[in-house]
Design an enzyme around this catalytic site. Sequence first.
Site, PDB file in Angstrom:
ATOM      1  N   ARG A 157       5.589   2.024  -0.271  1.00 42.41           N
ATOM      2  CA  ARG A 157       6.001   1.356   0.971  1.00 42.41           C
ATOM      3  C   ARG A 157       6.677   2.318   1.948  1.00 42.41           C
ATOM      4  O   ARG A 157       7.573   1.920   2.703  1.00 42.41           O
ATOM      5  CB  ARG A 157       6.944   0.177   0.687  1.00 42.41           C
ATOM      6  CG  ARG A 157       6.277  -1.004   0.025  1.00 42.41           C
ATOM      7  CD  ARG A 157       5.589  -1.890   1.081  1.00 42.41           C
ATOM      8  NE  ARG A 157       4.937  -3.016   0.457  1.00 42.41           N
ATOM      9  CZ  ARG A 157       5.426  -4.255   0.438  1.00 42.41           C
ATOM     10  NH1 ARG A 157       6.563  -4.528   1.033  1.00 42.41           N
ATOM     11  NH2 ARG A 157       4.768  -5.220  -0.147  1.00 42.41           N
TER      12      ARG A 157
ATOM     13  N   TYR B 167      -1.724 -14.155  -6.511  1.00 43.65           N
ATOM     14  CA  TYR B 167      -1.557 -14.645  -5.132  1.00 43.65           C
ATOM     15  C   TYR B 167      -2.630 -15.674  -4.784  1.00 43.65           C
ATOM     16  O   TYR B 167      -2.369 -16.654  -4.086  1.00 43.65           O
ATOM     17  CB  TYR B 167      -1.597 -13.473  -4.140  1.00 43.65           C
ATOM     18  CG  TYR B 167      -0.353 -12.622  -4.223  1.00 43.65           C
ATOM     19  CD1 TYR B 167       0.795 -12.972  -3.523  1.00 43.65           C
ATOM     20  CD2 TYR B 167      -0.310 -11.487  -5.037  1.00 43.65           C
ATOM     21  CE1 TYR B 167       1.948 -12.217  -3.621  1.00 43.65           C
ATOM     22  CE2 TYR B 167       0.842 -10.723  -5.138  1.00 43.65           C
ATOM     23  CZ  TYR B 167       1.964 -11.091  -4.425  1.00 43.65           C
ATOM     24  OH  TYR B 167       3.110 -10.348  -4.530  1.00 43.65           O
TER      25      TYR B 167
ATOM     26  N   ARG C 235       9.300  -1.406   7.083  1.00 44.77           N
ATOM     27  CA  ARG C 235      10.319  -1.892   8.019  1.00 44.77           C
ATOM     28  C   ARG C 235      11.624  -1.117   8.010  1.00 44.77           C
ATOM     29  O   ARG C 235      12.430  -1.257   8.921  1.00 44.77           O
ATOM     30  CB  ARG C 235      10.599  -3.374   7.733  1.00 44.77           C
ATOM     31  CG  ARG C 235       9.475  -4.285   8.184  1.00 44.77           C
ATOM     32  CD  ARG C 235       9.585  -5.644   7.537  1.00 44.77           C
ATOM     33  NE  ARG C 235       9.387  -5.520   6.099  1.00 44.77           N
ATOM     34  CZ  ARG C 235       9.307  -6.539   5.255  1.00 44.77           C
ATOM     35  NH1 ARG C 235       9.444  -7.772   5.692  1.00 44.77           N
ATOM     36  NH2 ARG C 235       9.104  -6.331   3.976  1.00 44.77           N
TER      37      ARG C 235
ATOM     38  N   ARG D 104       5.508  -2.599  15.044  1.00 40.39           N
ATOM     39  CA  ARG D 104       5.465  -3.965  14.519  1.00 40.39           C
ATOM     40  C   ARG D 104       5.949  -4.982  15.553  1.00 40.39           C
ATOM     41  O   ARG D 104       5.549  -6.148  15.538  1.00 40.39           O
ATOM     42  CB  ARG D 104       6.303  -3.993  13.251  1.00 40.39           C
ATOM     43  CG  ARG D 104       6.408  -5.288  12.538  1.00 40.39           C
ATOM     44  CD  ARG D 104       5.124  -5.680  11.862  1.00 40.39           C
ATOM     45  NE  ARG D 104       5.406  -6.843  11.040  1.00 40.39           N
ATOM     46  CZ  ARG D 104       5.571  -8.059  11.517  1.00 40.39           C
ATOM     47  NH1 ARG D 104       5.448  -8.277  12.803  1.00 40.39           N
ATOM     48  NH2 ARG D 104       5.864  -9.062  10.697  1.00 40.39           N
TER      49      ARG D 104
ATOM     50  N   ASP E 119      -2.803  -3.791   2.941  1.00 41.47           N
ATOM     51  CA  ASP E 119      -2.141  -4.654   1.973  1.00 41.47           C
ATOM     52  C   ASP E 119      -3.101  -5.013   0.846  1.00 41.47           C
ATOM     53  O   ASP E 119      -4.317  -5.114   1.063  1.00 41.47           O
ATOM     54  CB  ASP E 119      -1.618  -5.929   2.632  1.00 41.47           C
ATOM     55  CG  ASP E 119      -0.549  -6.572   1.759  1.00 41.47           C
ATOM     56  OD1 ASP E 119       0.616  -6.148   1.852  1.00 41.47           O
ATOM     57  OD2 ASP E 119      -0.882  -7.466   0.950  1.00 41.47           O
TER      58      ASP E 119
END
Length: 349
Positions: free
Chosen positions: A23, A149, A27, A36, A72
């Site tokens: 990652r 998921y 963010r 973003r 992703d």
Amino acid sequence: MNDTFLKACRGEKVPYTPIWIMRQAGRYLPQYRAVRGKADFLTMCRTPELAAEVTMQPIDILGVDAAILFSDILIPCGAMGQGLEFHEGRGPLLSPAIRSADTVKKLLVPDPEETMGFVMDAIRLLRKELAGRVPLIGFAGAPFTTATYMIEGGTSKNFLNTKRMIFESPALYAALMDKVTGTITEYLKAQISAGAQAVQIFDTWGGIFSPSDFREYALSYVKRIIKDLRSWMKRERSEPVPIIYFVGETAGLLEEIKDAGADVYGVDWRINIDDAVRRLGGNAVVQGNLDPLSMFLPKEKIEEKAADILKRASSAKGHIFNLGHGVVPETPPQNVIALVEMVHRISKK
Ligand code: CP3
């Protein structure tokens, strides 16, 4: 040309221990938040120029030894025909949840260039922009982690629906996993053909199983992918690309994980990395394994922990430094920059 990461993956001699961070484009970086702020997450994934821009940020800012494609693991779920959305603060939402024979039957095993061409375009663009500065890592979720998921319809705490399907309807689970495994295999081949120089398979939730269930319901499908990729690479490529297998909650599963057939094994922080090396059979290349939250320690303490991991990992055939899981959004970027400098300095031969 920095190929230290690829050399370490192959267990070759390196001048210092290479490092990248799971990652690393995320963010915690103000430069990521700036991009973003203008586009939502899926738009960023589906726009090769934006995906390439944020992939490059940690190369310039941190000085890491590898780039990882910004995308992703859930992108293939959309390509298989499931609705995929990301909601602020709620994470991913997949609909309909795949829990019946009917919903499994409707899923496609898509052509990756046709349905996820934006990913391969981002890879082609990045190889040009990187121009050999550092290698580019492609990735996919492992079939089991991806399927959680799809079955839960999003993130889950106890994976009730997933385990219910596995234990109550094993044939339905196997039918779903056949499709997911086929999709991910073709997706990884397409990434490698587009220019990915290594691939990582993320089995983030593998640790929810007992060892024997992990072997049957998660590992068997990863073995299938790796076997297929290896024979395909033998036919199609002059040089095979390294395959990294990362499992969350690694410690209880190392005797199983070592049979995956990967080149490199990702290790989380809940085990000393020298123990992991021993249990992987002594001749493994490992990646890890600093606790992501140790990035909140003062720099001297981070350095102590990094030095300890480097020392312990000297028993491995090769070591790639990383966190034991993704860097969290609250992380101070200066500490990640400092970690990269420390690992390079301490490990220099
Ligand atoms: O490592 C990298 O820098 C490459 C990009 C990458 C992302 N996700 C970007 C991302 C990679 C390799 C992933 C993998 C991924 N995605 C995993 C496996 C690894 C892991 O972290 O366990 C999983 C389980 C996912 C699924 C996923 N993606 C969830 C559950 C969420 C929501 C939670 C969250 O962190 O927001 C995401 C979103 C996501 N994927 C973000 C990023 C940068 C945040 C999106 C944003 O900007 O809002």
